[in-house]
Write an enzyme that holds these catalytic residues in place. Structure first.
Site, short mmCIF file in Angstrom:
data_model
loop_
_atom_site.label_atom_id
_atom_site.label_comp_id
_atom_site.label_asym_id
_atom_site.label_seq_id
_atom_site.Cartn_x
_atom_site.Cartn_y
_atom_site.Cartn_z
N ASP A 237 35.01 61.13 56.19
CA ASP A 237 35.46 62.00 55.10
C ASP A 237 36.76 62.69 55.47
O ASP A 237 37.37 63.38 54.66
CB ASP A 237 34.37 63.00 54.68
N SER A 238 37.24 62.46 56.71
CA SER A 238 38.60 62.90 57.07
C SER A 238 39.62 62.23 56.16
O SER A 238 40.78 62.65 56.12
CB SER A 238 38.89 62.59 58.55
N ASP B 55 30.88 58.17 55.80
CA ASP B 55 30.41 59.56 55.79
C ASP B 55 29.78 59.90 54.45
O ASP B 55 30.39 59.64 53.39
CB ASP B 55 31.60 60.51 56.00
N LYS C 234 26.85 58.12 57.82
CA LYS C 234 26.86 59.19 58.83
C LYS C 234 26.59 60.52 58.11
O LYS C 234 27.15 60.78 57.04
CB LYS C 234 28.20 59.23 59.57
N GLU D 294 26.36 64.75 58.75
CA GLU D 294 26.66 65.88 59.65
C GLU D 294 25.46 66.82 59.75
O GLU D 294 24.89 67.21 58.72
CB GLU D 294 27.87 66.66 59.13
N GLU E 27 31.08 65.82 68.43
CA GLU E 27 32.47 66.23 68.20
C GLU E 27 32.75 67.58 68.86
O GLU E 27 32.05 68.58 68.58
CB GLU E 27 32.76 66.30 66.69
#
Ligand code: KIV
Length: 244
Positions: free
Chosen positions: A25-26, A64, A93, A95, A161
């Protein structure tokens, strides 16, 4: 693993030795210029996933699940996952783990490979910022517990991270699933970077943990200025660049 979002880069990555492409999602920041990943939507992610999948048909593509998509209840999380998987993702993925246990277990049971993401979780930037996580004993213990929990729930790997290297090493030893580090030192099972960081394409955002293998910003600027010079001095186009 490298994070990439478009067909051009994915086609190049498909010819390399890289193990997996993360459609992170970056993308919201790198490809769309938003200030944080909070701005990624399911529709945005699906477009990037399908572009990457078309260009890298055989790659392991991890997508993401964007901001809040796993917080709207199981049905909504399943629907968002369905969109990303049908767009071409091989896995998703997620978070964090607190409050997502049921969704993670349900997705895994439903046949969706899930990658965890602990430490700095950029979707919570408004709560935690980008501060290194796990420096204090209590935080470190929490991260270890969360890693084990993810493994129990069936996650196939976990991104760590921005956590101190000794802690990343301890978590890696504790788990049987691979850890993929970013700013987590050399002792994780694998490493992930954002491709544009590796290529040095951003002259401003240069995180300390991201090694630049190219000064891409300089290369691009030089090439564009050479083109401009050539056009202004009538040296482009010429020869084989002209149809007769
Ligand atoms: O969105 C992303 O690119 C990521 C990586 C930084 C791990 O989550």
């Amino acid at each position: 693993m490298l994070a990439a979002y478009d067909a051009l880069m994915a086609r190049l990555l498909a010819t390399t030795d890289i193990d997996a492409i993360l459609v992170g999602d970056s993308a919201a920041m790198v490809a769309h210029g938003f200030p944080s990943t909070v701005h990624a939507s399911i529709a945005m992610m699906a477009l990037h996933v399908s572009a990457v999948r078309r260009a890298a048909p055989d790659a392991l593509v991890i997508a993401d699940l964007p901001f809040l998509s796993v917080r709207r209840g199981r049905e909504a999380a399943v629907a968002a996952t369905g969109v990303l998987m049908q767009a071409g993702a091989s896995a998703v993925k997620i978070e964090g783990v607190k409050g997502h246990e049921e969704v993670i277990a349900h997705l895994v049971e439903s046949g969706v490979p899930v990658m965890g993401h602990l430490g700095v979780t950029p979707q919570s930037v408004h709560l935690h910022g980008y501060r290194v996580q796990g420096r204090e004993r209590r935080e470190a213990d929490r991260l270890k517990t969360e890693g084990k929990r993810l493994q129990q729930l069936g996650a196939f790997a976990v991104v760590l991270e921005c956590v101190p290297s000794p802690l990343a090493r301890r978590i890696t030893r504790l788990l049987t699933i691979p850890t993929i580090g970013i700013g987590a030192g050399p002792y994780t099972s694998g490493q992930v970077l954002v491709l544009s960081d590796l290529l040095g394409l951003d002259p401003v955002f240069r995180p300390r943990f991201a090694r630049r293998y190219l000064d891409g910003a300089e290369v691009v600027t030089r090439a564009v200025n050479a083109f401009t010079r050539d056009v202004r001095s009538a040296r482009f186009p010429a020869g084989a660049e002209i149809f007769h």
